[in-house]
Design a protein around this motif. Structure first.
Motif, PDB file in Angstrom:
ATOM      1  N   HIS A   1       0.837  -1.198   0.000  1.00 17.22           N
ATOM      2  CA  HIS A   1       0.000   0.000   0.000  1.00 17.22           C
ATOM      3  C   HIS A   1       0.875   1.252   0.000  1.00 17.22           C
ATOM      4  N   PRO A   2       0.405   2.332  -0.636  1.00 18.82           N
ATOM      5  CA  PRO A   2       1.102   3.621  -0.507  1.00 18.82           C
ATOM      6  C   PRO A   2       1.176   4.037   0.960  1.00 18.82           C
ATOM      7  N   LEU A   3       2.212   4.781   1.294  1.00 15.41           N
ATOM      8  CA  LEU A   3       2.532   5.051   2.691  1.00 15.41           C
ATOM      9  C   LEU A   3       1.416   5.764   3.447  1.00 15.41           C
ATOM     10  N   LEU A   4       0.849   6.822   2.879  1.00 15.52           N
ATOM     11  CA  LEU A   4      -0.201   7.550   3.598  1.00 15.52           C
ATOM     12  C   LEU A   4      -1.492   6.740   3.692  1.00 15.52           C
ATOM     13  N   GLU A   5      -1.680   5.781   2.787  1.00 12.76           N
ATOM     14  CA  GLU A   5      -2.828   4.882   2.921  1.00 12.76           C
ATOM     15  C   GLU A   5      -2.622   3.943   4.105  1.00 12.76           C
ATOM     16  N   ARG A   6      -1.390   3.544   4.344  1.00 16.11           N
ATOM     17  CA  ARG A   6      -1.094   2.714   5.518  1.00 16.11           C
ATOM     18  C   ARG A   6      -1.355   3.508   6.800  1.00 16.11           C
ATOM     19  N   VAL A   7      -0.998   4.793   6.775  1.00 20.86           N
ATOM     20  CA  VAL A   7      -1.303   5.666   7.918  1.00 20.86           C
ATOM     21  C   VAL A   7      -2.815   5.725   8.151  1.00 20.86           C
ATOM     22  N   LYS A   8      -3.581   5.815   7.069  1.00 15.83           N
ATOM     23  CA  LYS A   8      -5.041   5.865   7.175  1.00 15.83           C
ATOM     24  C   LYS A   8      -5.581   4.619   7.866  1.00 15.83           C
TER      25      LYS A   8
ATOM     26  N   HIS B   1       4.586  -1.306  16.917  1.00 19.94           N
ATOM     27  CA  HIS B   1       5.735  -1.654  16.074  1.00 19.94           C
ATOM     28  C   HIS B   1       5.546  -1.115  14.660  1.00 19.94           C
ATOM     29  N   CYS B   2       4.322  -1.253  14.137  1.00 21.03           N
ATOM     30  CA  CYS B   2       4.053  -0.790  12.767  1.00 21.03           C
ATOM     31  C   CYS B   2       4.289   0.712  12.648  1.00 21.03           C
ATOM     32  N   TRP B   3       3.809   1.473  13.635  1.00 18.01           N
ATOM     33  CA  TRP B   3       3.956   2.922  13.576  1.00 18.01           C
ATOM     34  C   TRP B   3       5.398   3.363  13.817  1.00 18.01           C
ATOM     35  N   GLN B   4       5.985   2.875  14.908  1.00 17.11           N
ATOM     36  CA  GLN B   4       7.283   3.412  15.330  1.00 17.11           C
ATOM     37  C   GLN B   4       8.459   2.837  14.550  1.00 17.11           C
ATOM     38  N   ASN B   5       8.370   1.584  14.153  1.00 18.31           N
ATOM     39  CA  ASN B   5       9.520   0.938  13.531  1.00 18.31           C
ATOM     40  C   ASN B   5       9.425   0.807  12.022  1.00 18.31           C
ATOM     41  N   ASP B   6       8.232   1.044  11.496  1.00 21.03           N
ATOM     42  CA  ASP B   6       8.051   0.865  10.053  1.00 21.03           C
ATOM     43  C   ASP B   6       7.590   2.157   9.382  1.00 21.03           C
ATOM     44  N   ILE B   7       6.384   2.589   9.714  1.00 23.95           N
ATOM     45  CA  ILE B   7       5.800   3.719   8.990  1.00 23.95           C
ATOM     46  C   ILE B   7       6.491   5.029   9.327  1.00 23.95           C
ATOM     47  N   LEU B   8       6.775   5.285  10.598  1.00 25.54           N
ATOM     48  CA  LEU B   8       7.385   6.553  10.991  1.00 25.54           C
ATOM     49  C   LEU B   8       8.735   6.786  10.308  1.00 25.54           C
ATOM     50  N   PRO B   9       9.651   5.805  10.280  1.00 25.42           N
ATOM     51  CA  PRO B   9      10.919   6.020   9.561  1.00 25.42           C
ATOM     52  C   PRO B   9      10.710   6.245   8.066  1.00 25.42           C
ATOM     53  N   LYS B  10       9.699   5.588   7.480  1.00 21.81           N
ATOM     54  CA  LYS B  10       9.456   5.765   6.050  1.00 21.81           C
ATOM     55  C   LYS B  10       8.840   7.131   5.761  1.00 21.81           C
ATOM     56  N   LEU B  11       8.060   7.647   6.689  1.00 24.87           N
ATOM     57  CA  LEU B  11       7.582   9.025   6.535  1.00 24.87           C
ATOM     58  C   LEU B  11       8.753   9.996   6.550  1.00 24.87           C
ATOM     59  N   GLU B  12       9.718   9.738   7.437  1.00 25.15           N
ATOM     60  CA  GLU B  12      10.929  10.575   7.484  1.00 25.15           C
ATOM     61  C   GLU B  12      11.624  10.585   6.128  1.00 25.15           C
ATOM     62  N   LEU B  13      11.775   9.398   5.528  1.00 24.26           N
ATOM     63  CA  LEU B  13      12.435   9.297   4.223  1.00 24.26           C
ATOM     64  C   LEU B  13      11.633   9.994   3.138  1.00 24.26           C
ATOM     65  N   SER B  14      10.334  10.154   3.366  1.00 20.80           N
ATOM     66  CA  SER B  14       9.460  10.834   2.398  1.00 20.80           C
ATOM     67  C   SER B  14       9.287  12.309   2.733  1.00 20.80           C
ATOM     68  N   ASP B  15      10.131  12.815   3.638  1.00 20.82           N
ATOM     69  CA  ASP B  15      10.133  14.225   4.028  1.00 20.82           C
ATOM     70  C   ASP B  15       8.842  14.632   4.739  1.00 20.82           C
TER      71      ASP B  15
ATOM     72  N   ARG C   1       0.261  14.785  -1.146  1.00 15.18           N
ATOM     73  CA  ARG C   1       1.319  13.922  -1.666  1.00 15.18           C
ATOM     74  C   ARG C   1       0.684  12.779  -2.453  1.00 15.18           C
ATOM     75  N   PRO C   2       0.258  13.034  -3.694  1.00 18.56           N
ATOM     76  CA  PRO C   2      -0.382  11.983  -4.495  1.00 18.56           C
ATOM     77  C   PRO C   2       0.484  10.739  -4.658  1.00 18.56           C
ATOM     78  N   ASP C   3       1.811  10.927  -4.595  1.00 21.36           N
ATOM     79  CA  ASP C   3       2.705   9.780  -4.747  1.00 21.36           C
ATOM     80  C   ASP C   3       2.633   8.820  -3.572  1.00 21.36           C
ATOM     81  N   LEU C   4       2.029   9.256  -2.472  1.00 20.60           N
ATOM     82  CA  LEU C   4       1.940   8.414  -1.285  1.00 20.60           C
ATOM     83  C   LEU C   4       0.508   7.949  -1.017  1.00 20.60           C
ATOM     84  N   LYS C   5      -0.352   8.062  -2.032  1.00 19.73           N
ATOM     85  CA  LYS C   5      -1.753   7.680  -1.872  1.00 19.73           C
ATOM     86  C   LYS C   5      -2.185   6.794  -3.034  1.00 19.73           C
TER      87      LYS C   5
END
Length: 716
Positions: free
Chosen positions: A48-55, A113-127, A335-339
């Motif tokens: 899934h795109p990153l912001l969709e995972r956040v959703k 774990h999903c938020w802190q170890n996976d999604i949060l670092p990837k959000l950082e990489l996506s600025d 960020r359409p690239d993340l949805k």
């Protein structure tokens, strides 16, 4: 789809089979937790795109809030009231509460774990930076301090707790700080500070290189995607509220209250007024959950537990920010690239003509499948009826319409144009009561006949009746649906819309409206299956018909697609059908109390679930009936509340063309999904299916986007 045999070691029932055996049923609350775990799996899904995972993380958290407000509060009421009647699975309220907590511990650990170890670092990489206050640079803290003083500080009210000040009321789902301050004379003092809801939970902050001493920009004016939690900004500056005192600690906490109220309708002189009063009481319901940060000292925890009258099992400790349904705020970032790629819903060719919708419906029934088919024809149906001089009457049921409603606007316009308009507005639609009350008052002010539901029942049926004078006489035009009259949710829920002017259907709908708005003992209808009186009985008759047919012809087949299956009588009927040899495919998005694949009981039943980009919301009930196929659509799930305590309808799809569309283009595709589908196992767990080597991957929702929708970017 192949059935899933039970493990050889799983001996669930004795022989001969007792279909009342509690071991044959999955507990409703635990089944719901399994559903929410599937939502969490979508957040964990790397495809899934990153912001969709956040959703999906946000939805998981929001679902859990409602689960505690309604389901756990209900179990606690049973516990305190000494309720002895057990659910089909036989678990007591205390057993269910203990099992829920045990299951939740694992899910909350996965969430963290999903938020802190996976999604949060990837959000950082996506600025996109979601920071803790301790991670901020000094200049950023300074800017936030100025913003706090100017914008936030004036809105805060510290509430002391001591012999002269009673423990303050804590409202449902509010964010709070438990503050311990040291007074030079009085020693340690306890206070509560409520975090205001007038600010975003995630405050936008600038990058350090944007900060200068002269800048006086408000945070909302900054474009950078850097965020910090509001309560941490308040905690860092909390000393301004307690001048002359030393802040010893400031820790966030949040409570969940019982929000499931019941109206004694037979004692309520004014239903609208009674519901308005009960909405206010939601803030005062008994506390069912306390959430605290793991760094909260025992002294603060004890104060909260003691004064909120909580048991230890009601306290949930977290190592991440509380109440993460607020993560939905991140999905507003451009960020359409993340949805998910947006798409434009299609409008069927027969509705693209410039002719009147009434002319189109007179030629043939129309069936739409949202969100892949556009919802606007439903809105246009009412708008055209409002303007058409030949339309005499409009009758409508409304359950959840949203804060802005072109449907309600059209109904008010119809009244302004002299039409007779009657609306049954269900005021008891949970968590939408305030919206519905406001709309009901506006409709009444325009002269619309408004009925506030039916005594003792919720009206969940989705119906609109338009009476029009055609050249050959009066004709009833009808819209029936599986979902709400809400253009917003129609873009994220899968639902079916059906238009017809069949005289028998129109007569049934007219009779049902008369029963709802007036007095009637009518309980039999020509085409519709109607709850609460006969729907269960009529469904059981059809299941039994399939059993009888299979005994002689070996061709019995049933497919149900729905949100939930928990009605014991319906489950037992399906068990009996399976024992006879009838093949049964069930696709149940959420709660399922039936155990498939149990030897001698449900060998011929498969249960699958799809949780994906869109919320599967349509209900479809199919009976092969020896080739004389029957397809019913409707608003009802197979739950006691739907069949016994709600006004519900199921309506037949009799057009061979539309019936084939439902069977071939909908059910067939969903049953072939091998990408998003999970299969229910006999032990109540789910396994995710994967395409076999010889199979082509099929994601049913993606197929619908590409083949039913236009599969193109929606630039509107």
């Amino acid at each position: 789809m192949p059935t899933n045999p039970a493990p050889s070691h799983l001996k669930i029932v004795p022989d001969p089979v007792d279909l009342g055996n509690p071991k044959l049923y999955i507990n409703r609350e635990l089944s719901w937790l399994q559903f929410n775990a599937r939502v969490l799996e979508e957040a964990e899904d790397l495809t899934h795109p990153l912001l969709e995972r956040v959703k999906f993380l946000s939805i998981f958290s929001s679902n859990l809030d409602e689960f505690f407000m309604i389901r756990i509060s209900g179990l606690r009421e049973q516990l305190s009231g000494g309720v002895l009647e057990a659910p089909p699975d036989g678990m007591t309220p205390s057993e269910q509460i203990a099992a829920v907590r045990q299951e939740l511990m694992d899910q909350l650990s996965r969430f963290s774990h999903c938020w802190q170890n996976d999604i949060l670092p990837k959000l950082e990489l996506s600025d996109i930076h979601v920071l803790r206050y301790s991670q901020l640079q000094p200049k950023q803290k300074k800017l936030l301090g100025r913003y706090f003083s100017r914008e936030i500080f004036p809105t805060l009210t510290p509430l002391a707790f001591d012999p002269a000040h009673p423990f303050p009321h804590i409202s449902n789902l509010s964010f709070n700080l438990a503050v311990v301050a040291k007074d030079p004379e009085r020693g340690e003092c306890f206070a509560r500070v409520k975090i205001p809801t007038t600010f975003p939970r995630l405050l936008r902050i600038p990058n350090e290189d944007m900060v200068t001493e002269s800048e006086q920009l408000g945070l909302t004016e900054l474009a950078a995607n850097n965020f910090v939690w509001l309560e941490e900004v308040v905690a860092a500056n909390i000393g301004l509220l307690f001048p002359g005192l030393k802040i010893m600690a400031a820790h966030p906490f949040r409570i969940t209250r019982d929000a499931d109220f019941e109206i004694e309708e037979d004692e309520a002189a004014d239903l609208l007024e009674s519901i308005e009063e009960q909405i206010d009481q939601r803030h005062f319901g008994s506390v069912v959950r306390l959430e605290i940060d793991q760094s909260t000292p025992d002294s603060i925890r004890d104060v909260l537990v003691r004064n909120l009258s909580l048991a230890p099992y009601q306290v949930y400790t977290q190592d991440l920010p509380l109440g993460l349904s607020s993560l939905m705020e991140l999905t507003r970032i451009e960020r359409p690239d993340l949805k998910f790629p947006p798409f434009l819903p299609a409008t069927p060719e027969l509705l693209q003509k410039s002719e009147s919708l009434f002319s189109t419906i007179r030629r043939d029934d129309v069936l739409l499948y949202h969100p892949y088919d556009n919802f606007m024809p439903v809105v246009d149906f009412l708008r055209e009826a409002a303007k058409d001089p030949n339309v005499l009457t409009i009758k409508q049921t409304l359950y959840r319409v949203g804060s802005k409603s072109p449907i309600v606007d059209a109904l008010m316009e119809a009244r302004e144009n002299g039409k007779q308009v009657a609306v049954l507005f269900e005021l008891k639609a949970r968590f939408d009561e305030e919206n519905n009350i406001e709309w009901a008052k506006k409709l009444e002010a325009e002269g619309v006949h408004v009925v506030y539901g039916v005594l003792g029942l919720k009206t969940h049926a989705k119906m609109c009746l338009v009476v029009r004078r055609d050249e050959d006489g009066l004709r009833r035009y009808v819209h029936l649906g599986t979902g709400n009259y809400n253009p917003v949710t129609s873009r994220i829920y899968t639902d079916l819309s059906f238009f017809t002017c069949q005289p028998a259907v129109g007569a049934d709908v007219s009779d049902l409206f008369n029963a709802l708005t007036g007095y009637s003992r009518k309980d039999s209808y020509s085409k519709l299956l109607v709850a609460p009186r006969l729907m269960r009985e009529q469904l059981l008759e059809r299941i039994n018909r399939e059993i009888d047919r299979h005994k002689t012809n070996q061709d019995g087949y049933i497919v149900f697609k729905m949100n939930a299956l928990a009605d014991k009588a319906c489950i037992q009927a399906l068990y009996r059908a399976s024992q006879t040899g009838v093949k049964i495919d069930l696709q149940v998005r959420g709660v399922c109390g039936l155990r498939p694949g149990v030897p001698g009981v449900s060998d011929n039943i498969t249960v699958t679930s799809i949780v994906g980009r869109f919320l599967e919301h349509a209900r479809i009930y199919y009976f092969r009936n020896g080739g004389q196929e029957e397809v019913f659509l409707g608003s009802a799930d197979l739950m006691p509340r739907n069949l016994d305590r709600r006004v519900e309808i199921m309506f037949p799809v009799e057009s061979p063309r539309l019936r084939e569309m439902v069977l071939h283009d909908l059910l067939n595709i969903y049953l072939k999904d091998n990408v998003k589908v999970r299969r229910l196992l006999p032990d109540g767990g789910y396994e995710r299916l994967k395409p076999k080597k010889h199979e082509t991957p099929l994601d049913a929702q993606e197929w619908m986007v590409n083949c039913r929708g236009k599969g193109t970017v929606d630039k509107a």
